[in-house]
Design a protein around this motif. Structure first.
Motif, mmCIF file in Angstrom:
data_model
loop_
_atom_site.group_PDB
_atom_site.id
_atom_site.type_symbol
_atom_site.label_atom_id
_atom_site.label_comp_id
_atom_site.label_asym_id
_atom_site.label_seq_id
_atom_site.Cartn_x
_atom_site.Cartn_y
_atom_site.Cartn_z
ATOM 1 N N GLY A 111 -1.654 24.461 9.531
ATOM 2 C CA GLY A 111 -1.237 24.225 10.906
ATOM 3 C C GLY A 111 0.243 23.956 11.081
ATOM 4 O O GLY A 111 0.811 24.279 12.129
ATOM 5 N N LEU A 112 0.883 23.358 10.092
ATOM 6 C CA LEU A 112 2.313 23.090 10.210
ATOM 7 C C LEU A 112 3.119 24.380 10.113
ATOM 8 O O LEU A 112 4.064 24.594 10.882
ATOM 9 C CB LEU A 112 2.753 22.095 9.137
ATOM 10 N N LEU A 113 2.743 25.251 9.181
ATOM 11 C CA LEU A 113 3.445 26.524 9.043
ATOM 12 C C LEU A 113 3.214 27.412 10.256
ATOM 13 O O LEU A 113 4.167 27.954 10.838
ATOM 14 C CB LEU A 113 2.977 27.236 7.772
ATOM 15 N N THR A 114 1.967 27.579 10.671
ATOM 16 C CA THR A 114 1.695 28.420 11.835
ATOM 17 C C THR A 114 2.266 27.799 13.099
ATOM 18 O O THR A 114 2.737 28.518 13.989
ATOM 19 C CB THR A 114 0.187 28.653 11.995
ATOM 20 N N GLY A 115 2.255 26.466 13.182
ATOM 21 C CA GLY A 115 2.864 25.802 14.329
ATOM 22 C C GLY A 115 4.354 26.070 14.402
ATOM 23 O O GLY A 115 4.907 26.318 15.481
ATOM 24 N N ALA A 116 5.020 26.017 13.249
ATOM 25 C CA ALA A 116 6.455 26.302 13.222
ATOM 26 C C ALA A 116 6.740 27.732 13.671
ATOM 27 O O ALA A 116 7.703 27.983 14.419
ATOM 28 C CB ALA A 116 6.999 26.076 11.811
ATOM 29 N N LEU A 117 5.917 28.683 13.246
ATOM 30 C CA LEU A 117 6.121 30.083 13.629
ATOM 31 C C LEU A 117 5.921 30.277 15.138
ATOM 32 O O LEU A 117 6.692 31.000 15.787
ATOM 33 C CB LEU A 117 5.165 30.981 12.857
ATOM 34 N N LEU A 118 4.910 29.635 15.707
ATOM 35 C CA LEU A 118 4.664 29.778 17.139
ATOM 36 C C LEU A 118 5.761 29.108 17.970
ATOM 37 O O LEU A 118 6.199 29.644 18.991
ATOM 38 C CB LEU A 118 3.296 29.195 17.491
ATOM 39 N N VAL A 119 6.212 27.934 17.542
ATOM 40 C CA VAL A 119 7.308 27.269 18.255
ATOM 41 C C VAL A 119 8.583 28.102 18.143
ATOM 42 O O VAL A 119 9.332 28.254 19.124
ATOM 43 C CB VAL A 119 7.523 25.847 17.709
ATOM 44 N N LEU A 120 8.834 28.648 16.964
ATOM 45 C CA LEU A 120 9.989 29.532 16.787
ATOM 46 C C LEU A 120 9.909 30.719 17.742
ATOM 47 O O LEU A 120 10.895 31.071 18.408
ATOM 48 C CB LEU A 120 10.038 30.025 15.337
ATOM 49 N N ALA A 121 8.749 31.332 17.834
ATOM 50 C CA ALA A 121 8.584 32.498 18.704
ATOM 51 C C ALA A 121 8.857 32.140 20.160
ATOM 52 O O ALA A 121 9.553 32.878 20.880
ATOM 53 C CB ALA A 121 7.176 33.063 18.556
ATOM 54 N N ALA A 122 8.314 31.012 20.618
ATOM 55 C CA ALA A 122 8.497 30.615 22.017
ATOM 56 C C ALA A 122 9.934 30.211 22.311
ATOM 57 O O ALA A 122 10.482 30.538 23.373
ATOM 58 C CB ALA A 122 7.541 29.468 22.352
ATOM 59 N N HIS A 123 10.557 29.500 21.381
ATOM 60 C CA HIS A 123 11.910 28.981 21.624
ATOM 61 C C HIS A 123 12.978 30.067 21.557
ATOM 62 O O HIS A 123 13.940 30.064 22.333
ATOM 63 C CB HIS A 123 12.223 27.892 20.597
ATOM 64 N N GLU A 124 12.828 31.013 20.643
ATOM 65 C CA GLU A 124 13.870 32.017 20.414
ATOM 66 C C GLU A 124 13.676 33.290 21.240
ATOM 67 O O GLU A 124 14.514 34.176 21.207
ATOM 68 C CB GLU A 124 13.911 32.388 18.930
ATOM 69 N N PHE A 125 12.582 33.370 21.983
ATOM 70 C CA PHE A 125 12.239 34.608 22.661
ATOM 71 C C PHE A 125 13.347 35.098 23.581
ATOM 72 O O PHE A 125 13.669 36.287 23.619
ATOM 73 C CB PHE A 125 10.944 34.397 23.446
ATOM 74 N N GLY A 126 13.951 34.196 24.333
ATOM 75 C CA GLY A 126 14.962 34.600 25.305
ATOM 76 C C GLY A 126 16.246 35.080 24.666
ATOM 77 O O GLY A 126 16.899 36.001 25.168
ATOM 78 N N ARG A 127 16.627 34.475 23.542
ATOM 79 C CA ARG A 127 17.902 34.784 22.920
ATOM 80 C C ARG A 127 17.786 35.780 21.775
ATOM 81 O O ARG A 127 18.659 36.619 21.564
ATOM 82 C CB ARG A 127 18.551 33.483 22.404
ATOM 83 N N ARG A 128 16.707 35.689 21.012
ATOM 84 C CA ARG A 128 16.532 36.554 19.840
ATOM 85 C C ARG A 128 15.113 37.101 19.821
ATOM 86 O O ARG A 128 14.273 36.643 19.039
ATOM 87 C CB ARG A 128 16.808 35.754 18.562
ATOM 88 N N PRO A 129 14.836 38.061 20.667
ATOM 89 C CA PRO A 129 13.467 38.577 20.759
ATOM 90 C C PRO A 129 12.962 39.178 19.453
ATOM 91 O O PRO A 129 11.773 39.096 19.150
ATOM 92 C CB PRO A 129 13.543 39.619 21.871
ATOM 93 N N ALA A 130 13.848 39.775 18.675
ATOM 94 C CA ALA A 130 13.408 40.350 17.403
ATOM 95 C C ALA A 130 12.952 39.249 16.444
ATOM 96 O O ALA A 130 11.948 39.404 15.741
ATOM 97 C CB ALA A 130 14.526 41.172 16.772
ATOM 98 N N LEU A 131 13.677 38.141 16.413
ATOM 99 C CA LEU A 131 13.282 37.017 15.566
ATOM 100 C C LEU A 131 11.963 36.435 16.048
ATOM 101 O O LEU A 131 11.084 36.095 15.243
ATOM 102 C CB LEU A 131 14.373 35.937 15.589
ATOM 103 N N SER A 132 11.810 36.326 17.350
ATOM 104 C CA SER A 132 10.562 35.843 17.921
ATOM 105 C C SER A 132 9.403 36.750 17.512
ATOM 106 O O SER A 132 8.329 36.272 17.097
ATOM 107 C CB SER A 132 10.678 35.789 19.444
ATOM 108 N N GLY A 133 9.602 38.046 17.618
ATOM 109 C CA GLY A 133 8.564 38.983 17.226
ATOM 110 C C GLY A 133 8.242 38.906 15.750
ATOM 111 O O GLY A 133 7.065 38.962 15.354
ATOM 112 N N ALA A 134 9.271 38.745 14.915
ATOM 113 C CA ALA A 134 9.040 38.635 13.474
ATOM 114 C C ALA A 134 8.208 37.394 13.146
ATOM 115 O O ALA A 134 7.355 37.428 12.251
ATOM 116 C CB ALA A 134 10.370 38.601 12.728
#
Length: 386
Positions: free
Chosen positions: A148-171
């Protein structure tokens, strides 16, 4: 009633103090979890350690061999052992920890996972860092030594970076191939927003990780992984209260109380509500990237029939997004008190599940989504970092 309606006594200073006390208590819970994990009953981290251990030894296919895993895991002194059921790319994560002695590996696993999740969450909400470090959903994930910590970090990363770095969010979403049911809403979220760079990055990342696992672990690793489905199916067959009460979905709780047919209906309605959120969020929030991210992450807790309280560290994002909205736009009647309840919900619902005979977390997840949705359109665009 104003002390409940307005909750003015919940000042920033008091919230910070309460959060620090809660974080200290959480550290005590982690110590207790470690002691229990080293005992005869074992811990579900054994599944990941055992998979990593045989991978480092040169036999990654044995990660999915139940007989081998029983021997390897009980070799630590544990009487219990656990099947490894994650897709092959997860072996890249497990292998470094499998190279360590089990007692040290548990500490390293929890420390690395929590640090990654906390770093990403604090980046998203830097001024709310005390609420991040004390978040009960992360404590639950850490004590169960799950993903849950790893997947949580990935989901938070996706939501937070979506506006500025959509490719990173998608990755980041693509990396959820290690636990794909947490990413089921992302394609709809990306597509309805016209975020094709994110969509493409997610596809490339997931395919690349699967291909890399086949190159690193052998072409037959996917077939060996498929054998683990028998273990998953065995867990899901029949109505096992001990198992279902640990799950946090409408499907699981309805199945426990009313059987398979009612559970299928409840799970389907929950999934449809989550899907509608992902499809309609861009219109509802007028393109506000952070708001759509908060709504989609809240809806993710309702999207799959298979989810546990230790999977819910990602709910820190919609919860703290609501705190930001309250600080910027004013808290609505009873909203402060409601946010306190929802903040504590991952732990409280888990603790009360067996005494009550029902896990109330899906109702808390639905309430969280309703609160996010009710915030509607921001008049000034995307919420700044807090």
């Amino acid at each position: 009633m104003d002390w409940l309606r307005k909750a003015d006594w919940l000042t920033r200073e008091r919230v910070r103090g309460y959060a620090i006390l809660l974080a200290i208590a959480g550290a005590g819970v982690l110590v207790d979890a470690y002691i229990k994990a080293m005992g005869s009953h074992g811990t579900d981290f054994l599944a990941f350690w055992g998979a990593g251990h045989v991978t480092v030894a040169g036999d990654p296919g044995a990660a999915y061999d139940l007989a081998v895993q029983e021997r390897v895991q009980t070799g630590t002194g544990s009487e219990g052992w656990f099947a490894f059921v994650n897709p092959p790319p997860f072996l890249f994560v497990a292998a470094p920890f499998g190279a360590m002695p089990f007692p040290l590996a548990w500490i390293a696993w929890v420390a690395a996972g929590w640090s990654l999740w906390a770093w990403m969450s604090i980046r998203a909400f830097p001024r709310l860092w005390p609420l991040v470090i004390a978040y009960p959903g992360a404590v639950i994930a850490a004590t169960h030594a799950q993903t849950g910590l790893l997947t949580g970090a990935l989901l938070v990363l996706a939501a937070h970076e979506f506006g500025r770095r959509p490719a990173l969010s998608g990755a980041a979403i693509g990396a959820l191939v290690i636990k794909p049911h947490l990413a089921v809403l992302a394609p709809f979220w990306f597509a309805t927003g016209g975020k094709w760079r994110a969509f493409l990055a997610a596809s490339i990342a997931s395919i690349a990780l699967l291909a890399a696992s086949m190159i690193a672990f052998g072409g037959g690793i996917l077939a060996e992984y498929a054998t683990s489905w028998r273990a998953s199916r065995a867990l899901l067959e029949g109505i096992n209260p001990d198992f279902l009460l640990r799950m946090s979905t409408f499907f699981s709780q309805t199945r426990l109380l009313a059987g398979d047919t009612a559970a299928t209906i409840a799970g389907g309605l929950s999934a449809l509500a989550a899907l509608a959120t992902a499809v309609l969020a861009w219109r509802r929030f007028d393109g506000d990237v952070q708001a759509t991210g908060a709504s989609v992450l809240a809806a993710t807790a309702l999207a799959s029939p298979y989810l546990f309280n230790y999977d819910l560290a990602f709910l820190v994002f919609p919860t703290l997004w609501l705190v930001v909205q309250g600080l910027e736009r004013g808290f609505r009647p009873f909203e402060k008190l409601g946010l306190v309840i929802l903040y504590l919900a991952p732990y409280a619902t888990r603790a009360l599940a067996f005494p009550l005979g029902i896990n109330l977390m899906p109702f808390a997840a639905l309430a969280l989504l309703a609160l996010v949705w009710s915030r509607g359109t921001r008049p000034s665009g995307t919420a700044p970092d807090q």
